[in-house]
Design a protein around this motif. Sequence first.
Motif, mmCIF file in Angstrom:
data_model
loop_
_atom_site.group_PDB
_atom_site.id
_atom_site.type_symbol
_atom_site.label_atom_id
_atom_site.label_comp_id
_atom_site.label_asym_id
_atom_site.label_seq_id
_atom_site.Cartn_x
_atom_site.Cartn_y
_atom_site.Cartn_z
ATOM 1 N N PRO A 25 0.803 -1.213 0.082
ATOM 2 C CA PRO A 25 0.018 0.166 0.003
ATOM 3 C C PRO A 25 0.926 1.274 -0.162
ATOM 4 O O PRO A 25 1.722 1.502 0.876
ATOM 5 N N PHE A 26 0.667 2.096 -0.920
ATOM 6 C CA PHE A 26 1.499 3.311 -1.090
ATOM 7 C C PHE A 26 0.829 4.551 -0.710
ATOM 8 O O PHE A 26 -0.524 4.470 -0.718
ATOM 9 N N CYS A 27 1.342 5.495 -0.420
ATOM 10 C CA CYS A 27 0.939 6.836 -0.006
ATOM 11 C C CYS A 27 2.000 7.780 -0.361
ATOM 12 O O CYS A 27 3.161 7.562 -0.768
ATOM 13 N N GLY A 28 1.639 9.265 0.031
ATOM 14 C CA GLY A 28 2.440 10.228 -0.232
ATOM 15 C C GLY A 28 2.220 10.817 -1.733
ATOM 16 O O GLY A 28 1.861 10.073 -2.608
ATOM 17 N N ALA A 29 3.227 11.713 -2.180
ATOM 18 C CA ALA A 29 2.972 12.271 -3.471
ATOM 19 C C ALA A 29 3.639 11.059 -4.507
ATOM 20 O O ALA A 29 4.790 10.690 -4.198
ATOM 21 N N ASP A 30 2.970 10.723 -5.355
ATOM 22 C CA ASP A 30 3.280 9.911 -6.462
ATOM 23 C C ASP A 30 3.356 8.535 -6.049
ATOM 24 O O ASP A 30 3.937 7.785 -6.631
ATOM 25 N N GLY A 31 2.850 8.396 -4.593
ATOM 26 C CA GLY A 31 3.143 6.734 -4.026
ATOM 27 C C GLY A 31 4.633 6.596 -3.563
ATOM 28 O O GLY A 31 4.946 5.453 -3.621
ATOM 29 N N ASP A 32 5.241 7.792 -3.363
ATOM 30 C CA ASP A 32 6.712 7.316 -2.890
ATOM 31 C C ASP A 32 6.877 6.943 -1.768
ATOM 32 O O ASP A 32 8.223 6.623 -1.331
ATOM 33 N N ASP A 33 5.892 6.866 -0.780
ATOM 34 C CA ASP A 33 6.029 6.314 0.638
ATOM 35 C C ASP A 33 5.149 5.011 0.709
ATOM 36 O O ASP A 33 4.312 4.741 -0.158
ATOM 37 N N ILE A 34 5.208 4.404 1.665
ATOM 38 C CA ILE A 34 4.481 2.990 2.039
ATOM 39 C C ILE A 34 3.603 3.354 3.388
ATOM 40 O O ILE A 34 4.055 3.898 4.208
ATOM 41 N N ASP A 35 2.134 2.970 3.199
ATOM 42 C CA ASP A 35 1.461 3.039 4.218
ATOM 43 C C ASP A 35 1.661 1.967 5.327
ATOM 44 O O ASP A 35 1.201 0.856 4.914
ATOM 45 N N TRP A 36 2.479 2.080 6.198
ATOM 46 C CA TRP A 36 2.797 0.977 7.110
ATOM 47 C C TRP A 36 1.618 0.686 8.070
ATOM 48 O O TRP A 36 1.682 -0.655 8.258
ATOM 49 N N ASP A 37 0.694 1.266 8.227
ATOM 50 C CA ASP A 37 -0.396 0.928 9.127
ATOM 51 C C ASP A 37 -1.264 0.141 8.228
ATOM 52 O O ASP A 37 -2.074 -0.900 8.606
ATOM 53 N N ALA A 38 -1.472 0.431 7.023
ATOM 54 C CA ALA A 38 -2.539 -0.405 6.017
ATOM 55 C C ALA A 38 -1.527 -1.878 5.763
ATOM 56 O O ALA A 38 -2.394 -2.775 5.957
ATOM 57 N N TYR A 39 -0.381 -1.703 5.621
ATOM 58 C CA TYR A 39 0.280 -3.171 5.200
ATOM 59 C C TYR A 39 0.058 -4.002 6.676
ATOM 60 O O TYR A 39 0.015 -5.387 6.595
ATOM 61 N N ARG A 40 0.466 -3.446 7.702
ATOM 62 C CA ARG A 40 0.076 -4.371 9.260
ATOM 63 C C ARG A 40 -1.272 -4.939 9.001
ATOM 64 O O ARG A 40 -1.343 -5.867 9.676
ATOM 65 N N THR A 41 -2.224 -3.683 8.924
ATOM 66 C CA THR A 41 -3.763 -4.600 8.827
ATOM 67 C C THR A 41 -3.889 -5.541 7.793
ATOM 68 O O THR A 41 -4.415 -6.694 8.229
ATOM 69 N N LEU A 42 -3.195 -5.542 6.722
ATOM 70 C CA LEU A 42 -3.322 -6.567 5.715
ATOM 71 C C LEU A 42 -2.801 -7.854 6.251
ATOM 72 O O LEU A 42 -3.382 -8.850 6.067
ATOM 73 N N VAL A 43 -1.462 -7.858 6.755
ATOM 74 C CA VAL A 43 -0.997 -8.900 7.339
ATOM 75 C C VAL A 43 -1.577 -9.600 8.523
ATOM 76 O O VAL A 43 -2.168 -10.908 8.251
ATOM 77 N N ARG A 44 -2.177 -8.881 9.167
ATOM 78 C CA ARG A 44 -2.959 -9.377 10.467
ATOM 79 C C ARG A 44 -4.291 -9.835 10.065
ATOM 80 O O ARG A 44 -4.698 -11.080 10.643
ATOM 81 N N TYR A 45 -4.919 -9.491 8.965
ATOM 82 C CA TYR A 45 -6.045 -9.714 8.189
ATOM 83 C C TYR A 45 -5.799 -11.261 7.496
ATOM 84 O O TYR A 45 -6.727 -12.292 7.977
ATOM 85 N N CYS A 46 -4.801 -11.426 6.883
ATOM 86 C CA CYS A 46 -4.517 -12.614 6.319
ATOM 87 C C CYS A 46 -4.235 -13.967 7.333
ATOM 88 O O CYS A 46 -4.742 -15.016 7.127
ATOM 89 N N VAL A 47 -3.444 -13.408 8.425
ATOM 90 C CA VAL A 47 -2.931 -14.552 9.270
ATOM 91 C C VAL A 47 -4.010 -14.590 10.313
ATOM 92 O O VAL A 47 -4.353 -15.874 10.611
ATOM 93 N N GLY A 48 -4.364 -13.571 11.055
ATOM 94 C CA GLY A 48 -5.414 -13.633 12.102
ATOM 95 C C GLY A 48 -6.802 -13.806 11.868
ATOM 96 O O GLY A 48 -7.344 -14.546 12.662
ATOM 97 N N GLU A 49 -7.304 -13.161 10.733
ATOM 98 C CA GLU A 49 -8.714 -13.317 10.429
ATOM 99 C C GLU A 49 -9.108 -14.477 9.445
ATOM 100 O O GLU A 49 -10.001 -15.180 9.965
ATOM 101 N N LEU A 50 -8.479 -14.482 8.343
ATOM 102 C CA LEU A 50 -8.616 -15.738 7.494
ATOM 103 C C LEU A 50 -8.142 -16.798 7.948
ATOM 104 O O LEU A 50 -8.257 -18.108 7.445
#
Length: 335
Positions: A25-50
């Motif tokens: 998940p990218f954020c910032g101008a032109d996607g130059d940064d990574i949205d670390w909170d979104a990435y952490r949520t994705l990992v927890r969703y895949c492993v913890g919820e699914l």
Amino acid sequence: MATAGQAREWAREALRGIGNSLYTPFCGADGDDIDWDAYRTLVRYCVGELRHPMLWCTSGIAEFWSLTMDERKRLLEVAIEEGRAADPDVVVQACTAAMSAKDCLELTLHAQHAGADIVYIQTPMMEAHGGEGVLRFFRYIADRTDIALGMFNSPSSGYVLTPQESARIYEEIPAVCATKEGAFRPAASRLLHDLAPDLTIWECDTTVYRAGWLRAGIVGPAQLGTSGYLYETPQRPIHSQYWELVWSGQLIEAMDYAEKSGLDQFGVDIHTCFVCYPGRPDYFTHWGGAFKYAASVLGLPIGAYPHSRPPQAELPAAARAQIDAAYRRYGLVGA
């Protein structure tokens, strides 16, 4: 972590279930940064919820070609941290393909020390001199590391190993224990099994599982680096239930379930959005923007910059509409 000496025995036991290839998940101008909170949520969703038992990190869906070395390392570290917090036994698979053997080595050593279980190396995307060049690439990494290695034989590299070439890599590199065969060539995977019967194979043409190849020992009981989290929700674990039927040998029941649940039709409706850019329809691609848009339809966070970084194009309105319609027909989102 599986060391090189343990790799083959470990792979036969550990590589089981759905392994999710995570988007970035990218954020910032032109996607130059990574949205670390979104990435952490994705990992927890895949492993913890699914409750999927494997993660597949920094590969094609993650758009590894657009990430810096530091970003790739940190993405793996976060996946290990969050994944193991949700499930201490989750198998973490790191993809370390790079344009130079030295960069691939740096990423592989990092994965080894960070606690990944296995590293997959995609057939190099530079001017590899056929199977001989790929073998030299693998040997360079294996001679300097002590971790299980897997091959990722994908047409997106521009060069696909023959069964004979893959079997030679397996024969000469003891750390190599598994392969993701991404070129949709079942006949080639069948021959590869004949040449290297103890190699754990994942064939991306999933029709072979309905033909009894798992029961015959040709393929293993795992999905190595797929987007299973986009095919179900915790409330409707359609994808998991289908594969549990396949893995338990209930093939007729699995096929009936896939048809009645809408899983088969959903695969037809959405597949081309993920792997085909209309401006280059003859080329297999991992269209990061398409995977992330599908995730957003399911309510998963994808960052404030929803597009891929260059060199991939932005997802057009027609593809977004196709994905929306596919999910409505499938019933994972409201009509």
